[in-house]
Design an enzyme around this catalytic site. Structure first.
Site: not given
Lengths: 249, 249
Positions: B50, B52, B198
């Site tokens: 999923r 971002d 990240r």
């Protein structure tokens, strides 16, 4: 009067090319405008390679003269500031000698051409590669490419409007390598004719598809006839990678 | 009812992310719309990662079921036609078994993060890298990264809204390599927490700049506290590269 030498990266997509044209933004005119904005001087900018519309640069080189002596980091930062939002960036800046000429002092120009060979169109590399459907044979391309290396009359691979006095050029390198679905073609020479790399790539693509053999490519070169050339490859896959100059003594 | 498995490349820049949101285009909704256009069937599309908003994919995997049996090449071509002009492409399509689930069958997810460390902003790789001014120390980053490999409680590197039941994950690989001015960070695990890559990259960047040592990074991990994490790295540098599944028997 100091002479500045700059190394430039640009996305060629929105430009009419390196050189100023009667209509549309050129890299050269954007650079001149940025120089004028930070220095208030209007100067000519001379580039090593007159890239066509849509052709990219990772390491174009240019020179210009200014009345005033500036710190080179200041020049780089000021130009990058004033170049925004155009996709042009100064990646290096140095003061050079008055006998340095970005175009005429160059002893080698290195170009790269990227072909993406697969069924699906590129999403992350739109405007960065030539998308070719179907399998390519990079080994056949590499073997055929070897026939173009050396000193030849490249009339076949020269655009109609080419202004060079002679079509005889020495091609020092023409390497074809495969990396996954991508085919890289790297070409090096002291200088190239107008559209020479894209013309050679267009014909090499025919070899990659099995439509031409190395023999056809050689016959095209020997014909010294523009009409013997394959369709010219699109601009988006071409990059001016680097320009070499003699080492200062 | 056949189940189709597709491999997807996308430029994440214009999307709110993989998943459908209340507002804005998601990759998932664009895919559903393209499937409906060619098949007239309205189906759910389930993806492996999923991603971002702004995160790219070179090899996202998804599955969906259709009533009708289609040739897989036809599915690929039809989807790519109807996905235009969205920067999403189906790069592979296959029929799979009903027990295949793009999300839950995955045994490894591979992400890549690109940092460009130089004075000038990127022109050819805008929205494709994290541009960081100044020198980075990739060796120090590589050494510090090793401390995160293995089974740990990654609470520090987990977004506030993460829905995973447990913060304990096994990180199989976290490699840092330098290629010219670019630093590549490659992360592999069976699954990741929300924003884990990240978050780790953001902290590794502090190590690369010399602001943190490997010891600081380890202390941040051990703190199991979100506030111990460095600033989260921007989405544009992140790529979902590949998803692995067990070989069919």
């Amino acid at each position: 009067m100091p002479r500045y030498r700059v190394t430039i990266e640009y996305d060629g997509t929105p430009f009419v090319g390196w050189q100023r044209q009667s209509c549309g933004a050129s890299v050269q005119s954007c650079l001149s405008a940025a120089i004028a904005k930070f220095s208030s001087e209007t100067v000519a900018v001379s580039g090593a390679g007159r890239t066509d519309a849509g052709v990219h640069a990772l390491g174009q080189v240019a020179h210009f003269d200014l009345q005033r002596v500036w710190d080179t980091q200041t020049v780089q930062k000021a130009l990058n500031f004033h170049l925004k939002p155009q996709p042009i960036a100064i990646i290096a800046c140095a003061v050079t000698t008055q006998d340095f000429d970005a175009r005429f002092s160059a002893i080698a120009r290195h170009y790269r051409y990227r072909i993406l060979a697969r069924a699906a169109p590129p999403m992350l590399d739109r405007d960065r590669v030539w998308w070719v459907r179907g399998k390519m044979q990079p080994m056949a391309m590499a073997q055929a490419a070897a026939t173009l290396i050396g000193r030849h009359d490249f009339t076949t691979f020269r655009a109609a409007g080419c202004q060079a006095q002679s079509a005889i050029k020495t091609l020092d390198r023409l390497a074809v390598t495969a990396a996954g679905e991508e085919i890289l073609i790297e070409a090096s020479a002291r200088s190239f004719l107008h559209r020479q790399v894209r013309s050679m790539v267009g014909s090499l693509k025919l070899v990659g598809e099995g439509k031409w053999t190395a023999h056809h490519l050689r016959a095209a070169l020997d014909a010294k006839d523009r009409s013997a050339c394959g369709p010219v490859a699109p601009a988006a896959g071409l990059y001016l990678v680097r320009v070499d100059y003699p080492q200062p003594p």
